[in-house]
Design a protein around this motif. Structure first.
Motif, PDB file in Angstrom:
ATOM      1  N   ARG A   1      10.737  56.979  68.128  1.00  0.00           N
ATOM      2  CA  ARG A   1      11.777  57.184  69.147  1.00  0.00           C
ATOM      3  C   ARG A   1      11.594  56.313  70.378  1.00  0.00           C
ATOM      4  NH1 ARG A   1      14.585  59.426  65.892  1.00  0.00           N
ATOM      5  NH2 ARG A   1      14.350  61.591  65.273  1.00  0.00           N
TER       6      ARG A   1
ATOM      7  N   ARG B   1      22.861  56.874  62.177  1.00  0.00           N
ATOM      8  CA  ARG B   1      22.003  58.047  62.376  1.00  0.00           C
ATOM      9  C   ARG B   1      20.781  57.985  61.471  1.00  0.00           C
ATOM     10  NH1 ARG B   1      23.730  63.208  61.659  1.00  0.00           N
ATOM     11  NH2 ARG B   1      22.512  63.848  63.453  1.00  0.00           N
TER      12      ARG B   1
ATOM     13  N   ALA C   1      17.311  62.224  69.687  1.00  0.00           N
ATOM     14  CA  ALA C   1      17.000  60.800  69.544  1.00  0.00           C
ATOM     15  C   ALA C   1      15.955  60.367  70.563  1.00  0.00           C
ATOM     16  CB  ALA C   1      18.267  59.970  69.700  1.00  0.00           C
TER      17      ALA C   1
ATOM     18  N   VAL D   1      13.277  52.820  69.105  1.00  0.00           N
ATOM     19  CA  VAL D   1      14.687  52.708  68.746  1.00  0.00           C
ATOM     20  C   VAL D   1      15.456  53.828  69.445  1.00  0.00           C
ATOM     21  CG1 VAL D   1      16.328  52.648  66.841  1.00  0.00           C
ATOM     22  CG2 VAL D   1      14.020  51.775  66.512  1.00  0.00           C
ATOM     23  N   GLN D   2      16.427  53.462  70.250  1.00  0.00           N
ATOM     24  CA  GLN D   2      17.150  54.454  71.039  1.00  0.00           C
ATOM     25  C   GLN D   2      18.645  54.462  70.774  1.00  0.00           C
ATOM     26  OE1 GLN D   2      17.077  57.089  72.837  1.00  0.00           O
ATOM     27  NE2 GLN D   2      14.928  57.260  72.236  1.00  0.00           N
ATOM     28  N   LEU D   3      19.270  55.542  71.220  1.00  0.00           N
ATOM     29  CA  LEU D   3      20.663  55.815  70.863  1.00  0.00           C
ATOM     30  C   LEU D   3      21.566  55.844  72.105  1.00  0.00           C
ATOM     31  CD1 LEU D   3      22.822  57.151  68.859  1.00  0.00           C
ATOM     32  CD2 LEU D   3      21.842  59.308  69.562  1.00  0.00           C
TER      33      LEU D   3
ATOM     34  N   LEU E   1      18.235  55.777  62.917  1.00  0.00           N
ATOM     35  CA  LEU E   1      17.546  56.422  64.025  1.00  0.00           C
ATOM     36  C   LEU E   1      16.574  57.492  63.544  1.00  0.00           C
ATOM     37  CD1 LEU E   1      20.541  56.799  66.416  1.00  0.00           C
ATOM     38  CD2 LEU E   1      18.331  55.951  67.148  1.00  0.00           C
TER      39      LEU E   1
END
Lengths: 335, 335, 294
Positions: free
Chosen positions: B98, B67, C188, B101-103, B70
């Motif tokens: 954002r 986290r 995010a 870099v993604q989640l 991110l």
């Protein structure tokens, strides 16, 4: 004689939009002192099977077939007898140890409950038995005075196992006992289960989606798909040399670290588990099967003998007339 | 302090090749009135087109580290570098970050708003960033995530999809922003065994086709073996061993990694660590693993003459280099 | 694309109506409400404010219900039927608008308090708590007394004193929605506060808000009547002021039970209808209740 015998067991749930067949004719046996693993994905009917064994299903479930525990049918038993059986002869360890314990009661009281309720022990005896049980599952006796929130996930699962052991049952049904636990804690719990089964001569039915864990703990394995057993046999053989393509895929899903074949090569199955209300015709695995033949969509598969003490419900595992028989000719013979 | 920082940056090897990097990262929380050092000094680099697995038990700080990478959590000290420049926490800089870099989260059902259609879920990122040609972006993201033809999925709701399909929608939502790095937190832990391989294969394919880097956070060493180039093993807020998967998972040098590998089914000799992973509010002095360390307990550390250092001296923080390394006095002494 | 999306929405609405229809009590409440609102709206076509004027009372004073005067007359010979009909306009207007004020304040404060972490959320909650412990009836009376009696001040007085309950409810729901992983995913993806609250929190809070609104309207109508009975009124005929009149002119000593009973029954019927509707909405929109009922 088998301790537990499932004879053509079927379970159908009735819901608003129709009937959901969850278990469709399962026959399995369990010898005393052995461990049987039941593997399958969500929706394969494995948890329903576990509940059906102790008649723990909701009222909207229709059960067919027989569940013989020591030759006595659990499904037709009187209510009082069933309650006695549930505590004294067979008990169940659920997944999700977080919700299995009452947060506002002391751990010792919860373990002692079946003993006291069934009048098997006076409070003083019950206390001693609780201490003994906690020691058996590797927890200090003073934990009996504590509450569930003081325990970690692994310790709670140990308490659940102690509860299952309270009345010295002959059979334990463990439904995903280590899901949601960490690797190390899972190893601790599995070691404990293995040890208890060996020392106390308890029979075990363990249910999981992880074939490698089951192969590690159990003597025999049954793999379920869409409510049916598709392969059954000694666990090492089923895990390492599966006859059914679905068992092969499940075994490959959890790779062996160090095995060059699975390095940077995750293996899985295309497609999704079938909707139990719209099962494909013929072999219900055929839409996802990597080795399906033309005839599979119409062929009614059943468990065929597939070697020493093994069965598999796949046309490829069917005894062939000639050793060199091509799969194509086998399919041609399909009725 | 500056000296240390410079010497880390001066390493060059990792710094030049690294796309996303954590340097001297510390993240803290207040937990029941005490300070929990969830991430306690971590250097970690992810190269372009590289898949790194971050392995550890729950509570080791791996999710917090993800986290923080991110930008969802702010470090107490240390920094996140993307393409060599430090991440700023102003909202505009974060928004630009954002897109890079993604989640992808563990539970695909929970990661999708039940009231939104697949189209709306995937279009959320493009809408936030005001990308042109929304419909084409959504369609191509769905197709790349393996949902073909994409139009068929546009108006479905999450509850109408299978688990694997839902996870593909979540991945498509991340892909719609054309990121360079995916951070996946237990991407297959809540999926069915047979679907798991497909999703992992998708991550590998995205790397091959789009050059996507990935950090996969997991407790599952088999998953690391399946898809990762490098692995970092985390224990109580620190990385204790890192390096190429083939090296670390076949010849582990840190006792903790050895123990983790030994409890996998199939492994010849089990080292089951006792106790639960300790609490990040009370990190022990000396080597943080010493209280559970089987090498120290068995006296092998004393034989090598390092037992005193194990108890009193914390091993140096592992640097963000690609070579195999372990933060262990015993491993160093016997190397 | 949009065509299909609309079809899906219509289907969802159809499903909602289908399950609402099965809630018998809720349906009865809805019918009562629709009748009451339609009657209030069309009243000016047939009568005017004159029916409430003391000088226009033409009938016999304290006349008992009869064929000519189904609900009897009051101390000035005015028709109770016509007054109740005209009065429904004020009662319903105050009920709806006061509920709207209360819901809007409650929603904004509730979502903000649930969404904002740290001191901002804490301060909002303390303010809410402070309003919650104020005796709302007394506060409303004081407010109306200071601002003077007009429909607007009554609406504000009720709205400003009843929002804290809504705020607490909405905050709890906001907190539970914000704990879901899709909020983390949205963050995010780059979503800011506005994006997350309007796209994710609001749609998930809306059903609860709708159900709570109906209950809030019922509450506002009762409060208005209470205020009017206690002498704080908008100087317009409402069901509350009629009750006050019946008390002032000693309807009870004259044996004019209709003067007391009729406005009372009107309040009861409308409040009951709103409550039934609210309960039914809750049952239909809240999946947990729905599952428990199934």
């Amino acid at each position: 004689m088998s301790l537990l015998l499932l004879d053509d067991l079927s379970v159908t749930y009735r819901i608003a939009s129709g009937e959901v067949p969850a278990v469709r004719g399962v026959s399995l046996g369990l010898e005393p002192g052995t461990a049987l693993g039941v593997a399958g994905e969500s929706g394969s009917g494995k948890s329903t099977l576990a509940m059906a064994m102790l008649r723990l299903l909701p009222r909207d479930a229709r059960i067919g077939g027989r569940v013989l525990l020591d030759g006595e049918d659990v499904l037709t038993m009187k209510w009082g007898r069933l309650r006695a059986v549930r505590w004294a002869e067979a008990s169940i360890v659920f997944q999700g140890a977080q919700h299995g314990l009452n947060p506002v009661r002391r751990i010792g009281d919860q373990i002692a409950e079946p003993l006291v309720v069934h009048g098997r022990a006076r409070p003083e005896q019950a206390r001693r038995r609780v201490a003994e049980l906690l020691e058996q599952v590797g927890l200090p006796a003073w934990r009996a005075r504590g509450y569930p929130h003081e325990l970690s996930g692994g310790q709670r699962q140990r308490v659940m196992i102690a509860m299952a052991l309270a009345c010295s049952p002959r059979l334990i049904v463990a439904d995903e006992p280590t899901t949601a636990l960490d690797v190390m804690v899972q190893a601790q719990v599995l070691t404990l289960i293995r040890q208890l089964v060996a020392e106390n001569d308890i029979s075990l039915i363990m249910i999981s989606h992880d074939l490698s864990v089951l192969a590690d703990v159990c003597d025999r394995l049954a793999v379920m798909y869409a409510g049916r057993v598709v392969e059954h046999g000694p666990s090492r053989e089923v895990f390492h040399d599966a006859r059914h393509p679905y068992s092969r895929a499940l075994a490959a899903a959890f790779p062996t670290v160090g095995d060059p074949a699975s390095r940077l090569a995750p293996r899985g199955l295309g497609g999704d588990p079938p909707d139990p209300m719209r099962l494909p015709g013929g072999c219900s695995f055929h839409p996802r099967c990597p080795v399906a033949l033309d005839g599979c969509s119409a062929l009614d598969v059943e468990l065929w003998p597939a070697g020493e003490g093994r069965e598999a419900a796949c046309v490829h595992a069917r005894p062939k007339l000639t050793e060199a028989g091509e799969p194509a000719t086998t399919a041609g013979e399909a009725p | 302090m500056t000296e240390v920082r410079e010497s880390v940056a001066g390493d060059g090897v990792a710094a030049r090749g690294a796309l996303l990097e954590a340097r001297g990262l510390h993240v803290e929380f207040a937990s029941r009135g005490r300070r929990a050092r969830a991430v306690d000094g971590v250097d970690l680099a992810i190269g372009a087109g590289e898949i790194v697995a971050l392995v550890g038990e729950s509570g080791c700080g791996k999710t917090t580290l993800a986290r923080t990478l991110l930008g969802l959590e702010r470090p107490a000290s240390g920094s996140i570098l993307y393409g060599g420049t430090a991440l700023h926490y102003r909202s505009r800089a974060l928004r630009a970050y954002r897109r890079e870099v993604q989640l992808v989260l563990q539970d695909p059902m929970g990661s999708l708003n039940p009231r939104q259609t697949v189209y709306e879920a995937v279009a959320e990122g493009p809408r936030i960033h005001r990308l042109a040609g929304e419909q084409e972006v959504v369609a191509s993201a769905l197709a790349r995530a393996g949902l073909r033809p994409p139009e068929r999925f546009f108006l479905r709701y999450p509850h109408e999809l299978s688990g694997g399909q839902r996870q593909r929608v979540v991945i498509a939502g991340a892909l719609a922003l054309d990121p360079k790095v995916l951070i996946a937190d237990e991407p297959v832990a809540s999926l069915d065994a047979s679907v798991r391989g497909e999703i992992l294969a998708l991550l590998l394919r995205l790397r091959a086709e789009l050059g996507l880097s990935a950090l996969v956070v997991t407790h599952d060493l088999g998953l690391a073996w399946n898809i990762a180039d490098r692995v970092a093993v985390m224990y109580l807020g620190r990385i204790v061993e890192s390096g190429p998967v083939d090296r670390v998972l076949t010849e582990p040098r840190h006792p903790y990694t050895q123990a983790l590998l030994s409890v996998l089914p199939e492994s010849p000799e089990r080292v089951v660590l006792t106790g639960e992973p300790p609490d990040p509010t009370r990190i022990p002095g000396g080597c943080r693993f010493h209280a559970r360390c089987q090498v120290l307990a068995s006296g092998r550390a004393a034989d090598a003459g390092v037992d005193g250092r194990c108890r009193s001296e914390s091993p140096a923080v592992l640097r963000a280099v690609p070579d195999a390394q372990a933060a262990c006095h015993y491993a160093e002494a016997t190397a | 694309m949009t065509g299909v999306a609309w079809t899906r929405r219509r289907l969802a609405l159809g499903r909602f109506w289908g399950s609402f229809r099965r809630e018998r009590a809720g349906l009865a409440g809805l019918v009562t409400l629709v009748v009451a609102v339609v009657l209030a709206l069309i009243a000016p076509v047939f009568i005017d404010e004159g029916v409430t004027s003391v000088v226009s009372g033409t009938g016999e004073r304290w006349a008992a219900p009869s064929l000519a005067e189904p609900f009897g007359t009051d101390e000035s010979g005015r028709s109770i039927l016509l007054m109740v009909w005209w009065g429904s306009r004020t009662s319903l207007l105050i009920g709806f608008l006061a509920a709207l004020v209360s819901i809007v304040i409650g929603m904004v404060v509730g979502i903000a308090a649930g969404h904002l972490r740290g001191w901002a959320g804490a301060v909002l909650m303390r303010i809410t708590d402070w309003f919650l412990v104020l005796p709302s009836l007394v506060t409303a009376m004081v407010l109306a007394a200071i601002l003077g009696g007009s429909t607007f001040t009554i609406i504000m007085a009720i709205g400003v004193t009843t929002w804290p309950a809504t705020a607490r409810l909405i905050r709890a729901q906001t907190l539970s929605v914000e704990a879901r992983p899709y909020i983390e995913r949205s963050r995010a993806l780059g979503g800011g506060h506005w994006h997350i609250t309007t796209r994710h929190v609001l749609p998930n809070v809306a059903p609860l808000l709708l159900a709570s609104t109906t209950l809030e309207v019922a509450g506002a109508i009762v409060t208005e009547s209470t205020l009017a009975f206690l002498g704080v009124s908008a100087n317009k005929t409402s069901w509350g002021t009629m009750l006050r009149g019946s008390y002032d002119y000693g309807a009870a000593t004259h044996g004019a039970w209709w003067y007391i009973i009729i406005p009372g029954l009107c309040i009861l019927a409308v409040v009951m209808a709103f409550t039934l509707c609210g309960r039914a909405l809750e049952a239909v929109l809240n999946p947990q209740l729905r599952r428990a009922g199934a």
